[in-house]
Scaffold this motif. Structure first.
Motif, short mmCIF file in Angstrom:
data_model
loop_
_atom_site.label_atom_id
_atom_site.label_comp_id
_atom_site.label_asym_id
_atom_site.label_seq_id
_atom_site.Cartn_x
_atom_site.Cartn_y
_atom_site.Cartn_z
N ALA A 12 0.85 -1.19 0.00
CA ALA A 12 0.00 0.00 0.00
C ALA A 12 0.88 1.24 0.00
CB ALA A 12 -0.92 0.01 1.22
N ALA A 13 0.66 2.13 -0.95
CA ALA A 13 1.48 3.34 -1.03
C ALA A 13 1.24 4.25 0.18
CB ALA A 13 1.19 4.10 -2.32
N VAL A 14 -0.01 4.32 0.64
CA VAL A 14 -0.36 5.09 1.83
C VAL A 14 -0.73 4.10 2.92
CG1 VAL A 14 -1.90 6.82 2.85
CG2 VAL A 14 -1.19 7.03 0.45
N LYS A 15 -0.09 4.19 4.06
CA LYS A 15 -0.36 3.24 5.14
C LYS A 15 -1.84 3.20 5.47
CE LYS A 15 0.44 2.14 9.91
NZ LYS A 15 0.40 0.69 9.55
N GLY A 16 -2.38 1.97 5.54
CA GLY A 16 -3.77 1.79 5.91
C GLY A 16 -4.72 1.70 4.74
N THR A 17 -4.30 2.17 3.55
CA THR A 17 -5.16 2.07 2.38
C THR A 17 -5.11 0.64 1.84
OG1 THR A 17 -3.39 2.83 0.90
CG2 THR A 17 -4.89 4.51 1.78
N ARG A 18 -5.88 0.39 0.80
CA ARG A 18 -6.02 -0.99 0.31
C ARG A 18 -4.67 -1.55 -0.15
NH1 ARG A 18 -11.07 -3.46 -3.12
NH2 ARG A 18 -10.42 -5.65 -2.93
N HIS A 19 -4.45 -2.79 0.22
CA HIS A 19 -3.21 -3.48 -0.14
C HIS A 19 -3.37 -4.02 -1.55
CE1 HIS A 19 -0.03 -6.60 0.17
NE2 HIS A 19 0.50 -5.75 1.03
N LEU A 20 -2.74 -3.34 -2.51
CA LEU A 20 -2.96 -3.63 -3.92
C LEU A 20 -1.97 -4.66 -4.45
CD1 LEU A 20 -3.59 -0.01 -5.26
CD2 LEU A 20 -5.29 -1.74 -4.63
N ALA A 21 -2.47 -5.57 -5.28
CA ALA A 21 -1.61 -6.56 -5.92
C ALA A 21 -0.71 -5.89 -6.94
CB ALA A 21 -2.46 -7.64 -6.58
N ARG A 22 0.52 -6.37 -7.05
CA ARG A 22 1.51 -5.82 -7.99
C ARG A 22 2.08 -6.93 -8.85
NH1 ARG A 22 1.38 -0.13 -6.43
NH2 ARG A 22 0.49 -0.23 -4.33
N ASP A 23 2.44 -6.57 -10.08
CA ASP A 23 3.09 -7.55 -10.95
C ASP A 23 4.54 -7.79 -10.55
OD1 ASP A 23 0.81 -7.89 -12.52
OD2 ASP A 23 1.36 -6.22 -13.84
N ALA A 24 5.15 -6.77 -9.95
CA ALA A 24 6.55 -6.87 -9.54
C ALA A 24 6.79 -5.91 -8.38
CB ALA A 24 7.49 -6.54 -10.70
N VAL A 25 7.76 -6.24 -7.55
CA VAL A 25 8.15 -5.41 -6.42
C VAL A 25 9.68 -5.33 -6.39
CG1 VAL A 25 8.24 -5.25 -3.90
CG2 VAL A 25 6.11 -5.91 -5.02
N THR A 26 10.20 -4.14 -6.21
CA THR A 26 11.63 -3.97 -6.03
C THR A 26 11.94 -3.92 -4.54
OG1 THR A 26 11.87 -2.75 -8.11
CG2 THR A 26 13.63 -2.48 -6.47
N GLY A 31 13.43 -2.35 2.43
CA GLY A 31 12.12 -2.90 2.15
C GLY A 31 11.61 -2.61 0.76
N PRO A 32 10.35 -2.96 0.49
CA PRO A 32 9.77 -2.76 -0.84
C PRO A 32 9.70 -1.27 -1.20
CG PRO A 32 8.42 -4.25 0.48
CD PRO A 32 9.42 -3.65 1.40
N VAL A 33 10.20 -0.92 -2.36
CA VAL A 33 10.19 0.48 -2.80
C VAL A 33 8.74 0.93 -3.01
CG1 VAL A 33 10.87 2.06 -4.63
CG2 VAL A 33 12.46 0.27 -3.86
N GLY A 34 8.35 2.00 -2.33
CA GLY A 34 7.00 2.53 -2.45
C GLY A 34 6.04 2.05 -1.39
N ASP A 35 6.44 1.04 -0.62
CA ASP A 35 5.55 0.49 0.41
C ASP A 35 5.41 1.48 1.56
OD1 ASP A 35 4.00 -1.30 1.90
OD2 ASP A 35 5.77 -2.20 2.82
N ARG A 36 4.17 1.89 1.85
CA ARG A 36 3.88 2.83 2.93
C ARG A 36 4.82 4.02 2.92
NH1 ARG A 36 2.88 -2.33 6.67
NH2 ARG A 36 4.24 -3.13 5.04
N ALA A 241 10.67 -10.59 7.39
CA ALA A 241 12.03 -10.85 6.94
C ALA A 241 12.75 -9.55 6.65
CB ALA A 241 12.03 -11.73 5.69
N ARG A 242 14.07 -9.61 6.68
CA ARG A 242 14.89 -8.46 6.28
C ARG A 242 15.47 -8.74 4.91
NH1 ARG A 242 20.53 -8.78 7.00
NH2 ARG A 242 21.23 -10.80 7.78
N VAL A 243 15.83 -7.69 4.21
CA VAL A 243 16.41 -7.83 2.87
C VAL A 243 17.92 -7.97 3.01
CG1 VAL A 243 16.72 -6.76 0.61
CG2 VAL A 243 14.55 -6.47 1.85
N VAL A 244 18.44 -9.11 2.58
CA VAL A 244 19.88 -9.36 2.62
C VAL A 244 20.53 -8.86 1.33
CG1 VAL A 244 21.67 -11.15 2.76
CG2 VAL A 244 19.56 -11.36 4.12
#
Length: 262
Positions: A12-26, A31-36, A241-244
């Protein structure tokens, strides 16, 4: 855990808003780029709004564009779109960094001006300000969260055994970064190669009543929380998990343990 594949990605780009499915995540180091990347702040108490106290926020969809704008979309189709950075056509007032409270721990945020705060305040019926956050600072668990289809299926069976109908989009309620098509969760300490990234599992994630909220309506409908396993006195589901090794994860990518002893 043996090799698995990615079945769903999301954030979710804004914390608490709908958790949207993505085709890819960096996955970056934090952590995930753009997450919250954004959250809502009570301007009087300087506290990050808690989703469990404002469940209707979960049905608002938030997406960002390449042009630096944020789009909010409500279930009735209404949208609010506006820039997040000042331009000649749309000058914005951006406040200095502010220390805010996030579940008892300090986080830093930068309050933003623009149409989003006004629209969300009207929707929630209270004063709020949209704020940009530092990566990972308004995330309850670790940088990356993982759930598995095997654990989701067992939860469905427990709910069916209790005479309940399990929600169809059950995994969306747990707001996991990665859903793996696997029989069980990877154990703490396991390193997984997922796409071109490597993550290391840390611990089970304790959950709150947000999982009882239907993300399509923002209303509590099914008591999912009551049917979770109890672990060390907490109701838990999934692992964090943490990103290694930073990298890119796409739908269908394999997830392979790098230390098979786990």
């Amino acid at each position: 855990m043996t090799s698995a594949r990615v079945r769903r990605l999301g954030f979710a780009a804004v914390k608490g808003t709908r958790h949207l499915a993505r085709d890819a995540v960096t996955l970056a180091a934090d952590g995930p780029v753009g997450d919250r990347a954004f959250c809502l702040v009570d301007p009087e108490s300087a506290r990050v709004l808690r989703t469990v106290e404002h469940p209707t926020l979960t049905c608002v969809e938030a997406t960002t564009g390449d042009g630096g704008e944020l789009r909010l979309r409500w279930p009735d189709g209404r949208e609010v779109v506006g820039p997040l950075e000042a331009t000649d056509e749309a000058p914005l007032t951006v406040d200095p960094l502010l220390t805010v409270d996030y579940w008892g721990r300090a986080a830093t945020a930068r309050l933003l001006d623009g149409p989003h705060s006004t629209a969300l305040a009207a929707y929630l019926g209270r004063p709020v300000r949209l704020a940009a956050t530092q990566p990972g600072e308004v995330v309850w668990a670790g940088a990356v969260s993982v759930v598995t289809t095997g654990e989701l299926d067992r939860l469905r069976q427990r709910m069916l055994g209790a005479g309940l109908t399990a929600p169809i989009a059950l995994d969306e309620r747990f707001r996991a970064t990665i859903t793996l098509d696997a029989e069980q969760d990877p154990e703490p300490g396991t390193r997984l190669r997922v796409g071109t990234a490597t993550i290391e599992v840390a611990r089970r994630i304790d959950r709150c009543a947000v999982v009882d909220v239907d993300p399509a309506t923002g209303r509590r409908d099914v008591p999912v929380l009551a049917h979770l396993d109890r672990h060390e006195g907490l109701l838990t589901f999934g692992v964090d998990a943490r990103v290694v090794q930073p990298g890119r994860v796409e739908m269908g990518d394999p997830a392979t343990p790098e230390n098979p002893s786990h």
